[in-house]
Motif scaffolding. Sequence first.
Motif, short mmCIF file in Angstrom:
data_model
loop_
_atom_site.label_atom_id
_atom_site.label_comp_id
_atom_site.label_asym_id
_atom_site.label_seq_id
_atom_site.Cartn_x
_atom_site.Cartn_y
_atom_site.Cartn_z
N ILE A 1 12.85 3.55 -34.86
CA ILE A 1 12.72 3.04 -33.71
C ILE A 1 11.97 4.13 -32.82
N SER A 2 10.98 5.55 -33.79
CA SER A 2 9.93 5.80 -32.60
C SER A 2 8.52 5.18 -32.57
N GLY A 3 9.15 3.69 -31.92
CA GLY A 3 7.78 2.91 -31.68
C GLY A 3 8.39 1.85 -30.66
N GLY B 1 20.82 -4.36 -32.39
CA GLY B 1 20.57 -3.26 -33.57
C GLY B 1 21.35 -2.54 -33.81
N PHE B 2 22.11 -1.58 -34.23
CA PHE B 2 22.38 0.10 -34.69
C PHE B 2 21.98 0.66 -35.77
N ASP B 3 22.51 1.93 -35.84
CA ASP B 3 22.43 2.60 -37.34
C ASP B 3 23.50 3.18 -37.09
N MET C 1 21.65 -1.59 -30.14
CA MET C 1 20.39 -2.25 -29.73
C MET C 1 20.85 -3.18 -29.05
N GLY C 2 20.91 -3.14 -27.38
CA GLY C 2 21.55 -4.94 -26.97
C GLY C 2 20.37 -5.61 -26.51
N MET C 3 20.61 -6.80 -25.49
CA MET C 3 19.49 -7.73 -25.73
C MET C 3 18.63 -7.10 -24.57
N GLY C 4 18.75 -6.14 -23.93
CA GLY C 4 18.05 -5.09 -23.31
C GLY C 4 18.52 -6.25 -21.92
N THR D 1 17.32 5.01 -37.17
CA THR D 1 17.98 6.23 -35.97
C THR D 1 18.06 5.23 -34.73
N LEU D 2 18.50 5.06 -34.11
CA LEU D 2 18.22 4.71 -32.25
C LEU D 2 18.66 5.51 -31.47
#
Length: 210
Positions: A9-11, A141-143, A149-152, A184-185
């Motif tokens: 998730i560097s982007g 998402g998860f690492d 990572m949730g819905m935001g 990674t997150l």
Amino acid sequence: MNDTAVFSISGDKVALRRELRRRRRILSLDQQKQAAAALCQRLKQLPEIRRAKRISLYLPVNGEIDPTHLIPWLRQRKVSIYLPVLRPFSTNRLWFVAYHESTPMVKNRFGIAEPCSRFAAERRNRMPAWALDTLIVPLVGFDKQANRMGMGGGFYDRSLAFMRYQGPAPTLIGVAHACQQVATLPVEPWDIPLDVVVSDTMVIRPIKTG
């Protein structure tokens, strides 16, 4: 190709959320059912689940892995079940409301079924988050370090902000399809960390430091 290994998730987080949601949506109905069954078998083995008396879970939408296969087993064990409900007059916060077979349900603004506002508004039907034993929460998402990572929208982070301080707090279990794992997150200052991540293929616990 192993998507888990190469997609970090560097982007752009928006693009990553979109990709991870696409991954789960394209799973076939049979794949969804198999994943849900495997997830719930893993959840049943967790000590945090086996000793809990008050659990919050969620009703899946848009390809989210389905934890509701756990409900008959929880009922048999006399566990009280709660669902997250959008809290009225409060930005992006949740109530946790009792869920029974007879609970009146409606769809919220996201199209997710939840106990209706009249039922949720009665204090006797709600449980403060700190008084729950375990929360099962969906992940985008998860690492491998159990970062999430949730819905935001920050619903869980805001509703569980009290967990940054000492005091009673529930165990947080994030659940997702294995295909939602990334390399990674990042960890944001406002993120409430998970105690464990469970997918249809694995259980991940963060490495404790210090």
